[in-house]
Design an enzyme around this catalytic site. Structure first.
Site, PDB file in Angstrom:
ATOM      1  N   HIS A 137     -22.625  -1.092 -13.382  1.00  0.00           N
ATOM      2  CA  HIS A 137     -21.937  -1.066 -12.071  1.00  0.00           C
ATOM      3  C   HIS A 137     -23.010  -0.636 -10.992  1.00  0.00           C
ATOM      4  CE1 HIS A 137     -18.947   1.708  -9.821  1.00  0.00           C
ATOM      5  NE2 HIS A 137     -18.792   0.587  -9.608  1.00  0.00           N
ATOM      6  N   ASP A 181     -22.187  -4.872  -4.920  1.00  0.00           N
ATOM      7  CA  ASP A 181     -21.204  -4.874  -3.948  1.00  0.00           C
ATOM      8  C   ASP A 181     -21.804  -5.496  -2.702  1.00  0.00           C
ATOM      9  OD1 ASP A 181     -19.042  -2.985  -5.158  1.00  0.00           O
ATOM     10  OD2 ASP A 181     -20.665  -1.634  -4.979  1.00  0.00           O
ATOM     11  N   HIS A 225     -22.239  -0.700  -1.034  1.00  0.00           N
ATOM     12  CA  HIS A 225     -20.774  -0.080  -1.406  1.00  0.00           C
ATOM     13  C   HIS A 225     -20.051   0.124  -0.271  1.00  0.00           C
ATOM     14  CE1 HIS A 225     -17.373   2.148  -2.982  1.00  0.00           C
ATOM     15  NE2 HIS A 225     -17.369   1.495  -4.017  1.00  0.00           N
TER      16      HIS A 225
HETATM   17  O1  G3P Z   1     -16.031  -3.763 -10.316  1.00  0.00           O
HETATM   18  C1  G3P Z   1     -14.973  -2.962 -10.036  1.00  0.00           C
HETATM   19  C2  G3P Z   1     -15.546  -1.730  -9.412  1.00  0.00           C
HETATM   20  O2  G3P Z   1     -16.895  -2.043  -8.852  1.00  0.00           O
HETATM   21  C3  G3P Z   1     -14.814  -1.553  -8.179  1.00  0.00           C
HETATM   22  O3  G3P Z   1     -14.920  -0.004  -7.596  1.00  0.00           O
HETATM   23  O4  G3P Z   1     -15.536   1.045  -5.450  1.00  0.00           O
HETATM   24  O5  G3P Z   1     -17.106   0.952  -7.524  1.00  0.00           O
HETATM   25  O6  G3P Z   1     -16.620  -0.987  -6.137  1.00  0.00           O
HETATM   26  P1  G3P Z   1     -15.893   0.213  -6.809  1.00  0.00           P
HETATM   27 CA    CA Z   2     -17.986  -2.754  -7.000  1.00  0.00          CA
END
Ligand code: G3P
Ligand code: CA
Length: 295
Positions: free
Chosen positions: A57, A86, A99
Protein backbone atom coordinates in the site's frame (compact mmCIF):
# COMPACT_ATOMS: atom_id res chain seq x y z
CA UNK A 1 -34.31 -22.55 -45.20
CA UNK A 2 -35.03 -18.80 -45.33
CA UNK A 3 -37.09 -17.60 -42.34
CA UNK A 4 -39.42 -15.76 -44.77
CA UNK A 5 -40.61 -19.18 -45.97
CA UNK A 6 -41.64 -20.15 -42.45
CA UNK A 7 -45.08 -19.57 -41.00
CA UNK A 8 -45.30 -16.68 -38.45
CA UNK A 9 -45.51 -19.09 -35.43
CA UNK A 10 -42.43 -20.97 -36.73
CA UNK A 11 -40.56 -17.67 -37.19
CA UNK A 12 -41.45 -16.63 -33.65
CA UNK A 13 -40.19 -19.99 -32.41
CA UNK A 14 -36.92 -19.56 -34.26
CA UNK A 15 -36.45 -16.02 -32.91
CA UNK A 16 -37.16 -17.20 -29.37
CA UNK A 17 -34.63 -20.03 -29.81
CA UNK A 18 -31.98 -17.60 -31.08
CA UNK A 19 -32.54 -15.30 -28.09
CA UNK A 20 -32.33 -18.27 -25.70
CA UNK A 21 -29.06 -19.41 -27.29
CA UNK A 22 -27.64 -15.88 -27.08
CA UNK A 23 -28.63 -15.59 -23.40
CA UNK A 24 -27.08 -18.95 -22.59
CA UNK A 25 -23.88 -17.91 -24.37
CA UNK A 26 -23.76 -14.64 -22.40
CA UNK A 27 -24.33 -16.53 -19.13
CA UNK A 28 -21.62 -19.08 -19.94
CA UNK A 29 -19.09 -16.96 -21.80
CA UNK A 30 -19.57 -13.70 -19.85
CA UNK A 31 -18.20 -15.02 -16.54
CA UNK A 32 -15.64 -17.12 -18.41
CA UNK A 33 -14.30 -14.03 -20.20
CA UNK A 34 -14.30 -12.00 -16.97
CA UNK A 35 -12.58 -14.88 -15.14
CA UNK A 36 -9.88 -14.99 -17.77
CA UNK A 37 -9.31 -11.20 -17.52
CA UNK A 38 -9.16 -11.31 -13.72
CA UNK A 39 -6.99 -14.45 -13.79
CA UNK A 40 -4.55 -12.84 -16.25
CA UNK A 41 -3.84 -10.18 -13.69
CA UNK A 42 -4.37 -12.00 -10.38
CA UNK A 43 -3.83 -15.69 -11.15
CA UNK A 44 -6.68 -18.16 -10.69
CA UNK A 45 -9.37 -16.74 -8.43
CA UNK A 46 -8.89 -18.04 -4.89
CA UNK A 47 -10.76 -20.69 -2.97
CA UNK A 48 -11.05 -20.31 0.83
CA UNK A 49 -7.68 -20.98 2.47
CA UNK A 50 -5.62 -20.29 -0.65
CA UNK A 51 -2.97 -17.59 -0.43
CA UNK A 52 -4.08 -14.18 -1.66
CA UNK A 53 -1.62 -12.02 -3.56
CA UNK A 54 0.04 -9.18 -1.68
CA UNK A 55 -0.10 -5.52 -2.70
CA UNK A 56 2.16 -3.01 -0.97
CA UNK A 57 0.00 0.00 0.00
CA UNK A 58 1.54 3.29 -1.22
CA UNK A 59 4.73 1.30 -1.88
CA UNK A 60 6.14 -0.18 1.30
CA UNK A 61 5.28 2.57 3.78
CA UNK A 62 6.51 0.46 6.69
CA UNK A 63 10.04 1.08 5.37
CA UNK A 64 9.99 4.51 3.68
CA UNK A 65 7.70 7.52 3.18
CA UNK A 66 4.52 6.56 1.32
CA UNK A 67 4.30 7.06 -2.45
CA UNK A 68 8.00 7.99 -2.76
CA UNK A 69 10.59 6.22 -4.88
CA UNK A 70 12.34 4.70 -1.82
CA UNK A 71 9.00 3.18 -0.71
CA UNK A 72 8.49 1.87 -4.25
CA UNK A 73 12.01 0.42 -4.37
CA UNK A 74 11.41 -1.38 -1.06
CA UNK A 75 8.23 -2.85 -2.50
CA UNK A 76 9.98 -3.95 -5.69
CA UNK A 77 12.75 -5.57 -3.64
CA UNK A 78 10.21 -7.69 -1.77
CA UNK A 79 8.24 -10.61 -3.12
CA UNK A 80 4.88 -8.86 -3.38
CA UNK A 81 2.91 -9.16 -6.57
CA UNK A 82 1.56 -5.59 -6.72
CA UNK A 83 2.60 -2.16 -5.60
CA UNK A 84 -0.26 0.27 -5.02
CA UNK A 85 0.24 4.02 -5.53
CA UNK A 86 -1.98 7.11 -5.48
CA UNK A 87 -1.95 9.62 -8.33
CA UNK A 88 -3.10 13.22 -8.61
CA UNK A 89 -2.60 15.90 -11.25
CA UNK A 90 -0.43 18.95 -10.61
CA UNK A 91 -1.72 22.41 -11.59
CA UNK A 92 0.06 22.05 -14.94
CA UNK A 93 -1.38 18.60 -15.65
CA UNK A 94 1.47 16.30 -14.63
CA UNK A 95 0.44 13.10 -12.79
CA UNK A 96 2.34 12.81 -9.49
CA UNK A 97 2.33 10.25 -6.68
CA UNK A 98 0.64 11.61 -3.58
CA UNK A 99 -2.33 10.47 -1.49
CA UNK A 100 -3.85 13.59 0.02
CA UNK A 101 -5.40 16.49 -1.88
CA UNK A 102 -2.90 18.79 -0.16
CA UNK A 103 0.85 18.47 0.38
CA UNK A 104 0.53 19.41 4.06
CA UNK A 105 0.77 15.99 5.72
CA UNK A 106 3.52 14.38 3.64
CA UNK A 107 5.81 17.28 2.76
CA UNK A 108 7.28 20.41 4.33
CA UNK A 109 5.01 22.58 2.17
CA UNK A 110 1.37 23.53 2.18
CA UNK A 111 -1.40 23.92 -0.37
CA UNK A 112 -3.46 21.91 -2.76
CA UNK A 113 -1.64 19.56 -5.13
CA UNK A 114 -3.78 20.73 -8.06
CA UNK A 115 -2.83 24.36 -7.37
CA UNK A 116 0.93 23.71 -7.46
CA UNK A 117 2.94 23.14 -10.64
CA UNK A 118 5.14 20.10 -10.89
CA UNK A 119 8.17 22.41 -10.57
CA UNK A 120 6.76 23.74 -7.28
CA UNK A 121 5.93 20.23 -6.04
CA UNK A 122 9.47 19.13 -6.84
CA UNK A 123 10.92 21.75 -4.46
CA UNK A 124 9.19 20.10 -1.48
CA UNK A 125 10.76 17.67 0.97
CA UNK A 126 8.56 14.57 1.03
CA UNK A 127 10.78 12.54 3.35
CA UNK A 128 11.67 14.47 6.53
CA UNK A 129 8.17 14.13 8.02
CA UNK A 130 8.75 10.36 8.02
CA UNK A 131 12.38 10.18 9.12
CA UNK A 132 15.58 12.23 8.87
CA UNK A 133 16.98 9.30 6.86
CA UNK A 134 14.70 10.36 4.02
CA UNK A 135 15.29 14.12 4.17
CA UNK A 136 15.16 15.67 0.72
CA UNK A 137 13.21 12.85 -0.95
CA UNK A 138 10.90 14.34 -3.59
CA UNK A 139 7.34 13.71 -4.71
CA UNK A 140 7.75 11.43 -7.74
CA UNK A 141 5.97 11.90 -11.02
CA UNK A 142 4.01 8.97 -12.39
CA UNK A 143 6.55 8.80 -15.24
CA UNK A 144 9.40 8.34 -12.73
CA UNK A 145 7.45 5.55 -11.05
CA UNK A 146 6.81 3.86 -14.40
CA UNK A 147 10.53 3.88 -15.25
CA UNK A 148 11.19 1.87 -12.06
CA UNK A 149 8.18 -0.33 -12.71
CA UNK A 150 9.48 -1.18 -16.19
CA UNK A 151 12.75 -2.35 -14.63
CA UNK A 152 10.96 -4.53 -12.07
CA UNK A 153 8.83 -7.65 -12.31
CA UNK A 154 6.13 -6.27 -10.02
CA UNK A 155 2.65 -5.26 -11.11
CA UNK A 156 1.18 -1.82 -10.48
CA UNK A 157 -2.16 -0.76 -9.03
CA UNK A 158 -2.53 2.91 -9.86
CA UNK A 159 -5.29 4.62 -7.90
CA UNK A 160 -6.54 7.84 -9.43
CA UNK A 161 -7.53 10.11 -6.57
CA UNK A 162 -10.57 12.34 -7.02
CA UNK A 163 -12.61 12.90 -10.14
CA UNK A 164 -10.82 12.79 -13.48
CA UNK A 165 -12.34 14.02 -16.73
CA UNK A 166 -11.53 12.16 -19.94
CA UNK A 167 -9.13 14.85 -21.17
CA UNK A 168 -7.11 14.49 -17.94
CA UNK A 169 -7.35 10.71 -17.69
CA UNK A 170 -5.97 10.20 -21.21
CA UNK A 171 -2.43 10.89 -20.01
CA UNK A 172 -2.49 7.81 -17.73
CA UNK A 173 -3.01 5.30 -20.54
CA UNK A 174 -0.47 7.10 -22.73
CA UNK A 175 2.23 7.03 -20.04
CA UNK A 176 1.59 3.37 -19.17
CA UNK A 177 1.77 2.44 -22.85
CA UNK A 178 4.89 4.55 -23.43
CA UNK A 179 6.72 2.75 -20.62
CA UNK A 180 5.74 -0.69 -21.88
CA UNK A 181 3.96 -1.82 -18.70
CA UNK A 182 0.36 -2.08 -19.89
CA UNK A 183 0.35 -5.85 -19.39
CA UNK A 184 1.02 -5.51 -15.63
CA UNK A 185 -0.81 -2.36 -14.69
CA UNK A 186 -4.33 -1.90 -13.35
CA UNK A 187 -6.04 1.39 -12.57
CA UNK A 188 -8.41 1.89 -9.66
CA UNK A 189 -10.79 4.54 -8.42
CA UNK A 190 -13.57 5.20 -5.93
CA UNK A 191 -15.17 7.55 -8.46
CA UNK A 192 -17.55 6.34 -11.18
CA UNK A 193 -16.70 9.28 -13.44
CA UNK A 194 -12.99 8.51 -13.20
CA UNK A 195 -13.53 4.82 -13.99
CA UNK A 196 -15.63 5.81 -17.01
CA UNK A 197 -12.92 8.25 -18.12
CA UNK A 198 -10.36 5.43 -17.95
CA UNK A 199 -12.72 3.08 -19.81
CA UNK A 200 -13.10 5.69 -22.56
CA UNK A 201 -9.43 6.60 -22.88
CA UNK A 202 -7.64 3.32 -22.15
CA UNK A 203 -10.24 0.54 -22.50
CA UNK A 204 -7.64 -2.24 -22.51
CA UNK A 205 -6.13 -1.19 -19.17
CA UNK A 206 -7.87 -3.31 -16.50
CA UNK A 207 -9.90 -1.40 -13.95
CA UNK A 208 -10.69 -2.02 -10.26
CA UNK A 209 -13.76 -0.57 -8.57
CA UNK A 210 -12.92 0.76 -5.10
CA UNK A 211 -15.84 0.87 -2.65
CA UNK A 212 -15.92 1.90 1.02
CA UNK A 213 -19.34 0.27 1.28
CA UNK A 214 -20.58 -2.65 -0.77
CA UNK A 215 -22.66 -1.60 -3.78
CA UNK A 216 -26.24 -2.96 -3.79
CA UNK A 217 -25.24 -5.19 -6.71
CA UNK A 218 -21.43 -5.53 -6.70
CA UNK A 219 -21.31 -7.59 -9.92
CA UNK A 220 -23.42 -5.06 -11.80
CA UNK A 221 -21.28 -2.21 -10.46
CA UNK A 222 -18.07 -3.87 -11.62
CA UNK A 223 -19.60 -4.73 -15.01
CA UNK A 224 -20.76 -1.12 -15.39
CA UNK A 225 -17.12 -0.06 -15.57
CA UNK A 226 -15.98 -3.17 -17.49
CA UNK A 227 -13.73 -3.77 -14.49
CA UNK A 228 -12.15 -7.01 -13.27
CA UNK A 229 -12.57 -6.74 -9.51
CA UNK A 230 -14.04 -5.00 -6.50
CA UNK A 231 -11.72 -3.62 -3.82
CA UNK A 232 -13.32 -3.04 -0.44
CA UNK A 233 -12.60 -3.16 3.30
CA UNK A 234 -13.30 -5.90 5.86
CA UNK A 235 -16.07 -3.96 7.63
CA UNK A 236 -17.99 -3.64 4.38
CA UNK A 237 -17.43 -7.30 3.48
CA UNK A 238 -18.54 -8.44 6.97
CA UNK A 239 -21.99 -7.04 6.13
CA UNK A 240 -22.32 -9.54 3.25
CA UNK A 241 -19.55 -12.17 3.25
CA UNK A 242 -21.33 -14.10 0.50
CA UNK A 243 -20.08 -11.37 -1.83
CA UNK A 244 -16.81 -13.30 -2.25
CA UNK A 245 -18.63 -16.25 -3.81
CA UNK A 246 -20.92 -13.99 -5.81
CA UNK A 247 -17.95 -12.17 -7.36
CA UNK A 248 -16.09 -15.39 -8.08
CA UNK A 249 -19.13 -17.02 -9.67
CA UNK A 250 -19.27 -14.02 -12.02
CA UNK A 251 -15.58 -14.50 -12.82
CA UNK A 252 -14.61 -11.32 -10.96
CA UNK A 253 -11.96 -10.77 -8.30
CA UNK A 254 -12.35 -9.35 -4.80
CA UNK A 255 -9.56 -7.58 -2.91
CA UNK A 256 -9.41 -6.11 0.59
CA UNK A 257 -7.68 -2.99 1.94
CA UNK A 258 -5.85 -2.17 4.20
CA UNK A 259 -5.08 -5.26 6.31
CA UNK A 260 -2.11 -5.02 8.66
CA UNK A 261 -2.81 -7.60 11.36
CA UNK A 262 -2.40 -11.39 11.30
CA UNK A 263 -5.97 -11.83 12.49
CA UNK A 264 -7.34 -9.88 9.54
CA UNK A 265 -5.03 -11.75 7.12
CA UNK A 266 -6.35 -15.07 8.48
CA UNK A 267 -9.96 -13.91 8.08
CA UNK A 268 -9.28 -12.77 4.49
CA UNK A 269 -7.63 -16.08 3.62
CA UNK A 270 -10.52 -18.02 5.14
CA UNK A 271 -12.98 -16.09 2.99
CA UNK A 272 -11.02 -16.73 -0.21
CA UNK A 273 -10.31 -13.12 -1.20
CA UNK A 274 -7.89 -12.81 -4.11
CA UNK A 275 -5.65 -10.01 -2.94
CA UNK A 276 -4.71 -8.17 0.25
CA UNK A 277 -3.49 -4.57 0.23
CA UNK A 278 -1.27 -3.96 3.24
CA UNK A 279 1.06 -1.39 4.77
CA UNK A 280 3.40 -4.20 5.81
CA UNK A 281 3.89 -6.26 2.64
CA UNK A 282 7.07 -8.02 3.77
CA UNK A 283 5.42 -9.21 6.99
CA UNK A 284 2.37 -10.45 5.07
CA UNK A 285 4.62 -12.26 2.59
CA UNK A 286 6.37 -14.02 5.47
CA UNK A 287 3.08 -14.84 7.17
CA UNK A 288 1.62 -16.28 3.95
CA UNK A 289 4.72 -18.38 3.35
CA UNK A 290 4.27 -19.91 6.80
CA UNK A 291 0.45 -20.09 6.73
CA UNK A 292 -0.38 -21.18 3.19
CA UNK A 293 2.84 -22.61 1.78
CA UNK A 294 2.79 -23.75 -1.81
CA UNK A 295 -0.65 -22.37 -2.67
O1 G3P B 1 -6.43 0.55 -2.75
C1 G3P B 1 -7.29 0.88 -1.76
C2 G3P B 1 -6.78 1.93 -0.83
O2 G3P B 1 -5.53 2.40 -1.24
C3 G3P B 1 -7.76 3.04 -0.77
O3 G3P B 1 -7.57 3.84 0.34
O4 G3P B 1 -7.17 6.07 1.20
O5 G3P B 1 -5.36 4.38 1.27
O6 G3P B 1 -6.03 5.40 -0.88
P1 G3P B 1 -6.48 4.96 0.48
CA1 CA C 1 -4.75 4.25 -2.43
Amino acid sequence: MATTLLSPPARRGLTASAITVALVLVLILGPAAARSHAANMFGTLRAPGEAAFVAGHRGDRSQAPENTLPAIEHAFAGAMVFVEVDVRLSADGVPVLIHDSTVDRTTNGSGRVDELTVAQLKTLDAGSWYSADYAGVRIPTLAEFLVLLAESRTKAMIELKGTWAEEDAAVIGSLVEEHGVADRTVVASFEAETLQAMLATAPDLPRLVLARELPADPVAEVHLHHAIALVTNPDALDEAPETVDIMHEAGLGILLYTLNEEESWADALGMGVDGIITDTPSSLDGWLAATAPGT
